[in-house]
Design an enzyme around this catalytic site. Structure first.
Site, PDB file in Angstrom:
ATOM      1  N   HIS A 273       9.046   6.849   7.997  1.00  0.00           N
ATOM      2  CA  HIS A 273       9.676   6.884   6.673  1.00  0.00           C
ATOM      3  C   HIS A 273      11.161   7.217   6.873  1.00  0.00           C
ATOM      4  O   HIS A 273      11.555   7.782   7.892  1.00  0.00           O
ATOM      5  CB  HIS A 273       8.960   7.897   5.779  1.00  0.00           C
ATOM      6  CG  HIS A 273       7.609   7.402   5.327  1.00  0.00           C
ATOM      7  ND1 HIS A 273       7.373   6.948   4.054  1.00  0.00           N
ATOM      8  CD2 HIS A 273       6.436   7.250   5.996  1.00  0.00           C
ATOM      9  CE1 HIS A 273       6.111   6.553   3.957  1.00  0.00           C
ATOM     10  NE2 HIS A 273       5.503   6.722   5.121  1.00  0.00           N
TER      11      HIS A 273
ATOM     12  N   ARG B 145       0.839  -1.217   0.000  1.00  0.00           N
ATOM     13  CA  ARG B 145       0.000   0.000   0.000  1.00  0.00           C
ATOM     14  C   ARG B 145       0.871   1.263   0.000  1.00  0.00           C
ATOM     15  O   ARG B 145       0.951   1.998  -0.972  1.00  0.00           O
ATOM     16  CB  ARG B 145      -0.951  -0.032   1.207  1.00  0.00           C
ATOM     17  CG  ARG B 145      -2.055   1.012   1.181  1.00  0.00           C
ATOM     18  CD  ARG B 145      -1.637   2.411   1.578  1.00  0.00           C
ATOM     19  NE  ARG B 145      -1.096   2.507   2.938  1.00  0.00           N
ATOM     20  CZ  ARG B 145      -0.532   3.593   3.430  1.00  0.00           C
ATOM     21  NH1 ARG B 145      -0.420   4.681   2.685  1.00  0.00           N
ATOM     22  NH2 ARG B 145      -0.021   3.604   4.643  1.00  0.00           N
ATOM     23  N   ASP B 146       1.570   1.501   1.102  1.00  0.00           N
ATOM     24  CA  ASP B 146       2.343   2.744   1.218  1.00  0.00           C
ATOM     25  C   ASP B 146       3.435   2.788   0.153  1.00  0.00           C
ATOM     26  O   ASP B 146       3.754   3.841  -0.393  1.00  0.00           O
ATOM     27  CB  ASP B 146       2.961   2.829   2.624  1.00  0.00           C
ATOM     28  CG  ASP B 146       3.245   4.251   3.059  1.00  0.00           C
ATOM     29  OD1 ASP B 146       3.479   5.097   2.192  1.00  0.00           O
ATOM     30  OD2 ASP B 146       3.270   4.515   4.273  1.00  0.00           O
TER      31      ASP B 146
ATOM     32  N   HIS C 282       5.421   4.277  12.595  1.00  0.00           N
ATOM     33  CA  HIS C 282       5.344   4.223  11.125  1.00  0.00           C
ATOM     34  C   HIS C 282       6.309   5.293  10.593  1.00  0.00           C
ATOM     35  O   HIS C 282       5.930   6.433  10.347  1.00  0.00           O
ATOM     36  CB  HIS C 282       3.888   4.504  10.704  1.00  0.00           C
ATOM     37  CG  HIS C 282       3.661   4.533   9.229  1.00  0.00           C
ATOM     38  ND1 HIS C 282       3.024   3.521   8.534  1.00  0.00           N
ATOM     39  CD2 HIS C 282       3.949   5.465   8.291  1.00  0.00           C
ATOM     40  CE1 HIS C 282       2.941   3.832   7.262  1.00  0.00           C
ATOM     41  NE2 HIS C 282       3.501   5.011   7.079  1.00  0.00           N
TER      42      HIS C 282
ATOM     43  N   CYS D  86       4.703   9.108   0.124  1.00  0.00           N
ATOM     44  CA  CYS D  86       3.295   9.514   0.145  1.00  0.00           C
ATOM     45  C   CYS D  86       3.102  10.478  -1.009  1.00  0.00           C
ATOM     46  O   CYS D  86       3.845  11.449  -1.143  1.00  0.00           O
ATOM     47  CB  CYS D  86       2.932  10.187   1.472  1.00  0.00           C
ATOM     48  SG  CYS D  86       1.239  10.829   1.461  1.00  0.00           S
TER      49      CYS D  86
ATOM     50  N   ASN E  36       8.997   3.949   3.617  1.00  0.00           N
ATOM     51  CA  ASN E  36       9.142   3.550   5.018  1.00  0.00           C
ATOM     52  C   ASN E  36      10.497   2.881   5.177  1.00  0.00           C
ATOM     53  O   ASN E  36      11.087   2.394   4.216  1.00  0.00           O
ATOM     54  CB  ASN E  36       8.088   2.501   5.388  1.00  0.00           C
ATOM     55  CG  ASN E  36       6.698   3.076   5.466  1.00  0.00           C
ATOM     56  OD1 ASN E  36       6.033   3.201   4.451  1.00  0.00           O
ATOM     57  ND2 ASN E  36       6.278   3.441   6.650  1.00  0.00           N
TER      58      ASN E  36
HETATM   59  P1  HMG Z   1     -12.654  14.713  -2.353  1.00  0.00           P
HETATM   60  O1  HMG Z   1     -12.364  15.081  -3.780  1.00  0.00           O
HETATM   61  O2  HMG Z   1     -12.799  15.803  -1.343  1.00  0.00           O
HETATM   62  O3  HMG Z   1     -13.896  13.720  -2.233  1.00  0.00           O
HETATM   63  O4  HMG Z   1     -11.506  13.718  -1.868  1.00  0.00           O
HETATM   64  P2  HMG Z   1     -15.372  13.784  -2.723  1.00  0.00           P
HETATM   65  O5  HMG Z   1     -16.189  13.092  -1.691  1.00  0.00           O
HETATM   66  O6  HMG Z   1     -15.748  15.191  -3.132  1.00  0.00           O
HETATM   67  O7  HMG Z   1     -15.349  12.867  -4.027  1.00  0.00           O
HETATM   68  C1  HMG Z   1     -14.642  13.219  -5.215  1.00  0.00           C
HETATM   69  C2  HMG Z   1     -14.724  12.059  -6.201  1.00  0.00           C
HETATM   70  O8  HMG Z   1     -14.014  10.933  -5.673  1.00  0.00           O
HETATM   71  C3  HMG Z   1     -16.136  11.562  -6.443  1.00  0.00           C
HETATM   72  O9  HMG Z   1     -16.176  11.034  -7.750  1.00  0.00           O
HETATM   73  C4  HMG Z   1     -16.280  10.446  -5.447  1.00  0.00           C
HETATM   74  O10 HMG Z   1     -17.251   9.492  -5.828  1.00  0.00           O
HETATM   75  C5  HMG Z   1     -14.911   9.828  -5.487  1.00  0.00           C
HETATM   76  P3  HMG Z   1     -16.859  11.834  -8.968  1.00  0.00           P
HETATM   77  O11 HMG Z   1     -18.264  12.109  -8.528  1.00  0.00           O
HETATM   78  O12 HMG Z   1     -16.051  13.112  -9.144  1.00  0.00           O
HETATM   79  O13 HMG Z   1     -16.743  10.882 -10.135  1.00  0.00           O
HETATM   80  N1  HMG Z   1     -14.549   9.175  -4.213  1.00  0.00           N
HETATM   81  C6  HMG Z   1     -14.136   7.908  -4.114  1.00  0.00           C
HETATM   82  N2  HMG Z   1     -13.921   6.953  -5.030  1.00  0.00           N
HETATM   83  C7  HMG Z   1     -13.492   5.770  -4.577  1.00  0.00           C
HETATM   84  N3  HMG Z   1     -13.243   5.498  -3.264  1.00  0.00           N
HETATM   85  C8  HMG Z   1     -13.433   6.430  -2.331  1.00  0.00           C
HETATM   86  C9  HMG Z   1     -13.905   7.702  -2.748  1.00  0.00           C
HETATM   87  N4  HMG Z   1     -14.193   8.836  -2.082  1.00  0.00           N
HETATM   88  C10 HMG Z   1     -14.597   9.737  -2.997  1.00  0.00           C
HETATM   89  N5  HMG Z   1     -13.193   6.166  -1.057  1.00  0.00           N
HETATM   90  C11 HMG Z   1     -10.790  11.851  -0.551  1.00  0.00           C
HETATM   91  C12 HMG Z   1     -11.500  13.200  -0.551  1.00  0.00           C
HETATM   92  C13 HMG Z   1     -10.538  11.476   0.880  1.00  0.00           C
HETATM   93  C14 HMG Z   1     -11.698  10.815  -1.240  1.00  0.00           C
HETATM   94  C15 HMG Z   1      -9.482  11.997  -1.374  1.00  0.00           C
HETATM   95  O14 HMG Z   1      -8.777  13.102  -0.877  1.00  0.00           O
HETATM   96  C16 HMG Z   1      -8.611  10.783  -1.287  1.00  0.00           C
HETATM   97  O15 HMG Z   1      -8.955   9.722  -1.808  1.00  0.00           O
HETATM   98  N6  HMG Z   1      -7.467  10.920  -0.614  1.00  0.00           N
HETATM   99  C17 HMG Z   1      -6.572   9.783  -0.366  1.00  0.00           C
HETATM  100  C18 HMG Z   1      -5.152  10.236  -0.445  1.00  0.00           C
HETATM  101  C19 HMG Z   1      -4.257   9.067  -0.153  1.00  0.00           C
HETATM  102  O16 HMG Z   1      -4.591   7.921  -0.378  1.00  0.00           O
HETATM  103  N7  HMG Z   1      -3.061   9.404   0.342  1.00  0.00           N
HETATM  104  C20 HMG Z   1      -2.078   8.412   0.665  1.00  0.00           C
HETATM  105  C21 HMG Z   1      -2.444   7.582   1.858  1.00  0.00           C
HETATM  106  S1  HMG Z   1      -2.121   8.404   3.410  1.00  0.00           S
HETATM  107  C22 HMG Z   1      -0.443   8.105   3.702  1.00  0.00           C
HETATM  108  O17 HMG Z   1       0.227   7.590   2.853  1.00  0.00           O
HETATM  109  C23 HMG Z   1       0.106   8.394   5.077  1.00  0.00           C
HETATM  110  C24 HMG Z   1       0.302   7.128   5.916  1.00  0.00           C
HETATM  111  O18 HMG Z   1       1.150   6.217   5.256  1.00  0.00           O
HETATM  112  C25 HMG Z   1       0.914   7.490   7.277  1.00  0.00           C
HETATM  113  C26 HMG Z   1       2.171   8.345   7.151  1.00  0.00           C
HETATM  114  O19 HMG Z   1       3.114   7.949   6.469  1.00  0.00           O
HETATM  115  O20 HMG Z   1       2.162   9.396   7.761  1.00  0.00           O
HETATM  116  C27 HMG Z   1      -1.041   6.429   6.185  1.00  0.00           C
HETATM  117 MG    MG Z   2       3.308   6.245   5.277  1.00  0.00          MG
END
Ligand code: HMG
Ligand code: MG
Length: 301
Positions: free
Chosen positions: A209, A15-16, A207, A240, A249
């Protein structure tokens, strides 16, 4: 100082790691990677994320990954679920372990999930409730626990506040994400000490990096504080997509080598893990960043 005798490794690579690949990694490669990691003895693994494919196209095959995986009993195959839409898709895919992910920095929260920290916590509440109602295990993450790519230093008290909110919601554990790898052992200890005032240390995970090469030193500091859950990524994959300059990581092989050497049990076969690091690195067309994978290559392959 009493170090744990046993550590739970959360493998984050599929995933990450793969969320950050510039190219599309075929679903069959992702599935093969997860199955190989489980064969190495990994029991906790981040398999995919049910996030918006517009935001993270690399994870668009989430349901297919879950469908194709031959899941072994006793293994937690976790998926990120940022909202109810993601939760519903994860539930339909038969996911039993979900995770919600908040940040300790407002700017990072906006860039990563398009809302404020407070809004994110409100958004997660029904996700956690639904997960628990479905009998799922729900983990939490806090990102930017030491520093933020947009705001600089982050106050330990803010990290503790967000971690406590996730626990109060029903998460069973909170992974503390040094998203951009800027921590050093003293800062990490101060941050964990602040969190431990609000969340039992046994419910906190590390967690980290490895952007600045500090992750192993920081993990040792975390272990000394009593943390016994470590997130790491095979071959050091990842980063990320919303944290400019962040690298992967800490590599799982490097962590397992260190823990093996300290007599701390992980249940992971290091030689098999090194082979898996080379498997995914060959598939991605570059060598692993992990020192241990490179040092042990000729012995293990
Ligand atoms: P948004 O644009 O504000 O959401 O994004 P929305 O509700 O307005 O929806 C926009 C569009 O996305 C719509 O589609 C929704 O249906 C669709 P449209 O009508 O335009 O065709 N949508 C989805 N589709 C599939 N699955 C869903 C979903 N939700 C909405 N769940 C949102 C808000 C949270 C969805 C967006 O910002 C997002 O997906 N962000 C994820 C970012 C991400 O994955 N980042 C990496 C992971 S975090 C990380 O790596 C840190 C971590 O490792 C810890 C660390 O290292 O610190 C965990
Ligand atoms: Mg991470």
């Amino acid at each position: 100082m009493v170090l744990p005798m046993k550590v739970r490794i959360w493998e984050a690579g599929p995933r990450d790691g793969l969320q950050n690949e510039p190219g599309v990694v075929p679903t069959e490669t992702k599935v093969a990677l997860i199955e190989r990691l489980v064969d190495c003895g990994i029991r906790y693994i981040e398999a995919t994320s049910f996030v918006s494919p517009k935001w993270v196209p690399q994870m668009a095959d989430n349901a297919e990954v879950m469908a194709r995986l031959v899941r072994k009993p006793g293994v937690a195959y976790q998926a990120l679920t940022p909202n109810l839409k993601g939760f519903e898709a994860a539930a339909a895919a038969g996911v039993s372990d979900i995770a919600v992910f908040a940040a300790a920095s407002e700017s990072f929260s906006r860039r990563n999930i398009n809302c404020s920290i407070a809004e994110s916590l409100e958004r997660f509440r029904p996700v956690v409730e639904a997960g628990l109602a479905h009998g799922m295990r729900v983990r939490g993450f806090v990102s930017c626990v030491v520093g933020c790519p947009f705001e600089g230093e982050v106050a330990p008290a803010k990290v503790a506040e967000v971690a406590a909110a996730l626990m109060a919601m029903g998460c069973y554990e909170v992974g503390l994400g040094d998203t951009i790898g800027v921590g050093t052992p003293t800062k990490i200890k101060a941050m964990i000490a602040a969190c431990a005032e609000r969340v039992p240390i046994a419910k906190l995970g590390a967690h980290f990096h490895n952007t600045y090469g500090q992750a192993l030193a920081n993990l040792l500091a975390a272990l000394e504080m009593g943390i016994d859950a470590i997130d790491s990524s095979v071959a050091g994959l990842g980063g990320c997509p919303y944290a400019p300059g962040a690298t992967g990581n800490v590599a799982t092989e490097d962590v397992v080598y260190m823990l093996d050497g300290m007599g701390i049990e992980t249940g992971i076969d290091l030689a098999a893990l090194v082979r898996t690091a080379w498997f995914i690195s060959d598939a991605l067309g570059r060598p692993p960043v992990s020192s241990v994978a490179r040092a042990l290559r000729s012995k293990c392959l």
